[in-house]
Scaffold this active site. Structure first.
Site, PDB file in Angstrom:
ATOM      1  N   ASP A 116      -3.425   0.372   6.248  1.00  0.00           N
ATOM      2  CA  ASP A 116      -3.503   0.463   4.805  1.00  0.00           C
ATOM      3  C   ASP A 116      -4.662  -0.127   4.050  1.00  0.00           C
ATOM      4  O   ASP A 116      -4.771  -1.103   4.044  1.00  0.00           O
ATOM      5  CB  ASP A 116      -2.334  -0.188   4.247  1.00  0.00           C
ATOM      6  CG  ASP A 116      -2.014   0.077   2.688  1.00  0.00           C
ATOM      7  OD1 ASP A 116      -3.040   0.581   2.098  1.00  0.00           O
ATOM      8  OD2 ASP A 116      -0.974  -0.045   2.151  1.00  0.00           O
TER       9      ASP A 116
ATOM     10  N   SER B  30       4.034  -0.217  -2.947  1.00  0.00           N
ATOM     11  CA  SER B  30       2.916   0.162  -3.755  1.00  0.00           C
ATOM     12  C   SER B  30       3.316  -0.494  -5.144  1.00  0.00           C
ATOM     13  O   SER B  30       3.517  -1.682  -5.375  1.00  0.00           O
ATOM     14  CB  SER B  30       2.729   1.551  -3.736  1.00  0.00           C
ATOM     15  OG  SER B  30       1.272   1.697  -4.220  1.00  0.00           O
TER      16      SER B  30
ATOM     17  N   HIS C 276      -1.787   3.873   3.666  1.00  0.00           N
ATOM     18  CA  HIS C 276      -0.840   3.387   2.363  1.00  0.00           C
ATOM     19  C   HIS C 276       0.508   4.052   2.434  1.00  0.00           C
ATOM     20  O   HIS C 276       1.550   3.658   2.219  1.00  0.00           O
ATOM     21  CB  HIS C 276      -1.680   3.566   1.192  1.00  0.00           C
ATOM     22  CG  HIS C 276      -0.771   2.859   0.004  1.00  0.00           C
ATOM     23  ND1 HIS C 276      -0.390   1.554  -0.022  1.00  0.00           N
ATOM     24  CD2 HIS C 276      -0.483   3.338  -1.077  1.00  0.00           C
ATOM     25  CE1 HIS C 276       0.278   1.253  -1.168  1.00  0.00           C
ATOM     26  NE2 HIS C 276       0.257   2.266  -1.776  1.00  0.00           N
ATOM     27  N   ASP C 277       0.500   5.252   2.794  1.00  0.00           N
ATOM     28  CA  ASP C 277       1.405   6.220   3.120  1.00  0.00           C
ATOM     29  C   ASP C 277       2.478   5.697   4.126  1.00  0.00           C
ATOM     30  O   ASP C 277       3.785   6.194   3.937  1.00  0.00           O
ATOM     31  CB  ASP C 277       1.160   7.628   3.604  1.00  0.00           C
ATOM     32  CG  ASP C 277       0.869   8.504   2.170  1.00  0.00           C
ATOM     33  OD1 ASP C 277       1.385   8.277   1.017  1.00  0.00           O
ATOM     34  OD2 ASP C 277       0.198   9.463   2.559  1.00  0.00           O
TER      35      ASP C 277
ATOM     36  N   ARG D 162      -5.390  13.692  -8.381  1.00  0.00           N
ATOM     37  CA  ARG D 162      -4.333  13.321  -7.424  1.00  0.00           C
ATOM     38  C   ARG D 162      -5.033  13.613  -5.939  1.00  0.00           C
ATOM     39  O   ARG D 162      -4.563  12.988  -4.926  1.00  0.00           O
ATOM     40  CB  ARG D 162      -3.292  14.541  -7.619  1.00  0.00           C
ATOM     41  CG  ARG D 162      -2.259  14.483  -6.496  1.00  0.00           C
ATOM     42  CD  ARG D 162      -1.423  13.088  -6.585  1.00  0.00           C
ATOM     43  NE  ARG D 162      -0.262  13.161  -5.833  1.00  0.00           N
ATOM     44  CZ  ARG D 162       0.441  11.972  -5.741  1.00  0.00           C
ATOM     45  NH1 ARG D 162       0.110  10.893  -6.439  1.00  0.00           N
ATOM     46  NH2 ARG D 162       1.711  12.002  -5.156  1.00  0.00           N
TER      47      ARG D 162
END
Lengths: 208, 368
Positions: free
Chosen positions: B308, B144, B341-342, B213
């Site tokens: 992602d 990222s 994405h994690d 968040r």
């Protein structure tokens, strides 16, 4: 060049069906810039890199194969062959290799032309559909030929464009490509006579 | 092994904006041993909300954020390599940022902190490497925003890095990525406790930061991973509450993540770092991305993940194609994962294999 030299040398030679690796190893000189299309798990490039100090790049569509190649330290990217060729400027490579993949491409002539654009020379290896075992298999069974060279059923074969030694010769003439070298391999090693009938594998070194 | 965060202090750093920030301090951790030739150093670059604590346990018993890939025998093998990770400039985990006290005023910088860039973050990392006596890194790697820094390293200091591993990254943010960041920033700035950034003496803009968040976490997951993790399951009840308390598991999860984040992250850092990501454009100052990457000398391993959608594979491919157009040494693979994405943080099995092999061959080449 002798049949025995194909038997030793490259360790990759032992891998069934990839006997053309040995020839490719002979063609390519030290330190050359090489692009291997459909490079699989990167065995050939790894060998060329180690033995010939080539600057090697590979293209492979299959994710698992790409992973193996990268883990070997080979610069491989996951991509379609045609798409990969598009990005390279003219004359980027000394050699562009297409080892036993031509018969799997959708547009073989376009691929060959592109290879000769991005590379100074093209090394093309393919299984010969004119080999006598193929002819006999077809004649005797009346089915799509299944042989050692072409082991697939018609419905699960990756091969979509079958070609023979004579077919390639004719294409090269028609496209005005120069065949610098040609190698024919049969069961016993080098094939000297009647290659279209006797060669299991053909490897051509072609320039524009 | 218990690790602790160390600090390096510098008199001043000149930023891309032309402003000099003085003094500046950077928090970092190291794992493994630097060899005599100083050729086995790997710099790990953290993502948006990460910190210097990348691996092992610290005194508080917290595991590093990439502990599953950094350690003995792991992808970034600390038995072989000397691994460094530092907190980014503008951060709030030990490195100088908006919460730091400005020596000129005796008060936290807050919004008087200069705007920083990914290039500034990397410049400070370079200063740290020089302080540590490392002239050339074996590799720089991160996911990222960490991947963006890795790319910046390759372009800004081509001689100082042998291999670059950007994971789930991009050469520049798309409108969608900027949009999500802007929602996060607006959530913070809409919180009255934000008080134009002057909240260090009073209540923190906790609600705004938590909402930011929560949005972030949604973008880090995928439809499939959320379905798998939460589905429509209710939280501690069998029927809807018919009020606006927590009904669904996913609501509970997001609220929990939001509130945990507030404890450890500074809202102003959120603003500054997210802006730095949005400003980042690797091709800036060059005629094209290919032109920028054509000046690099490193080997690249570019990785992306199928699910992602925040940093989609096409962005990695843009980098790969630009490198290919200049015949740079680049390997690329799109890994299969449902984690969105994690994935680069949690679905590391294949990622590890690739990184391990790639590093080993690079190290072998350098060692000759």
């Amino acid at each position: 060049m002798s049949a025995s030299s194909w038997g030793q040398g490259p360790v990759v030679n032992g891998k069934p069906g990839r006997r053309d690796y040995a020839i490719i190893g002979e063609i390519i000189e030290r330190g050359a810039k090489v692009l291997d299309l459909g490079c699989g798990d990167g065995l050939l490039l790894e060998w060329l890199k180690r033995e010939k100090r080539v600057e090697g790049r590979g293209v492979e569509i299959d994710r698992e194969q790409v992973q193996k190649a990268i883990a070997r330290g080979v610069a491989v990217f996951q991509s379609d062959i045609e798409e990969a060729l598009r990005d390279y400027p003219e004359g980027t490579f000394d050699y562009v290799i297409l080892s036993q993949t031509l018969q799997e491409t959708r547009a073989p002539v376009k691929v060959l032309r592109e290879m000769l654009r991005v590379g100074k020379r093209a090394v093309v290896g393919f299984p010969n559909f004119g080999h006598w075992t193929v002819r006999l298999a077809h004649l005797w069974t009346g089915r799509s030929p299944q042989t050692k060279l072409f082991p697939y059923e018609w419905y699960n074969s990756p091969n979509i464009h079958f070609l023979t030694v004579t077919d390639f010769e004719l294409l090269a003439r028609e496209q005005r490509w120069k065949v610098e070298r040609r190698y024919f391999l049969g069961q016993g090693g080098t094939v000297k006579r009647f290659p279209n009938l006797m060669a299991e594998l053909a490897v051509y070194l072609v320039t524009k | 092994m218990v690790v602790e965060t160390k600090f390096a202090r510098f008199d001043s750093i000149t930023l891309d904006s032309g402003v000099a920030l003085a003094p500046v301090e950077v928090a970092y951790e190291t794992y493994g041993t630097l060899n005599a030739a100083r050729s086995n150093a790997i710099l790990i670059l953290h993502a948006f909300s990460g910190d210097a604590h990348a691996a092992f346990e610290n005194a508080e018993g917290q595991e590093g954020w990439w502990d599953n890939v950094i350690g003995p025998g792991k992808a970034f093998d600390t038995d072989r390599y000397f691994v460094i990770c530092s907190n980014v400039l503008g951060g709030c985990r030990g490195t100088t940022g908006p919460a730091t006290v400005n020596p000129a005023t005796g008060r936290p910088y807050a919004m008087t902190f200069p705007v920083i860039t990914i290039g500034d973050m990397v410049r400070l990392q370079k200063m740290l490497m020089e302080r540590l006596g490392i002239e050339r890194l074996l590799a720089v790697s991160g996911g990222s925003m960490g991947g963006m820094q890795a790319l910046q390293w390759a372009v800004a200091y081509p001689e100082a890095v042998a291999a670059v591993i950007p994971i789930a990254a991009t050469s520049r943010h798309s409108a969608q990525q900027i949009a999500f960041n802007e929602v996060g920033r607006q959530a913070i700035m809409a919180d009255t406790d934000w008080n134009s950034g002057e909240y260090y003496d009073g209540p923190k803009p906790a609600r705004g930061l938590a909402v930011a968040r929560m949005v972030g976490h949604i973008t880090y997951m995928s439809d499939a991973s959320m379905r798998e993790k939460f589905g429509r399951r209710l939280r501690g009840k069998n029927e809807f509450g018919f009020d606006f308390s927590v009904d669904f598991e996913v609501e509970s999860y997001l609220r929990y993540r939001g509130s945990k984040f507030v404890e450890r992250f500074d809202a102003n850092s959120y603003l500054y770092i997210s802006k730095a990501m949005d400003y980042f454009d690797l091709s800036a100052g060059h005629s094209s991305l290919g032109d920028a990457l054509g000046k690099t000398a490193a080997r690249f391993l570019v990785l992306s993940f199928t699910s992602d959608w925040l940093y989609p594979s096409y962005q990695s491919l843009e980098i790969v194609r630009a490198l290919r157009s200049r015949n740079r040494d680049v390997a690329y693979c799109e890994l299969t994962s449902n984690y969105g994405h994690d994935a680069f943080l949690v679905d590391v099995k294949e990622e590890s294999e690739l990184v391990r092999g790639f590093l080993a061959s690079t190290y072998a080449e350098i060692a000759g």
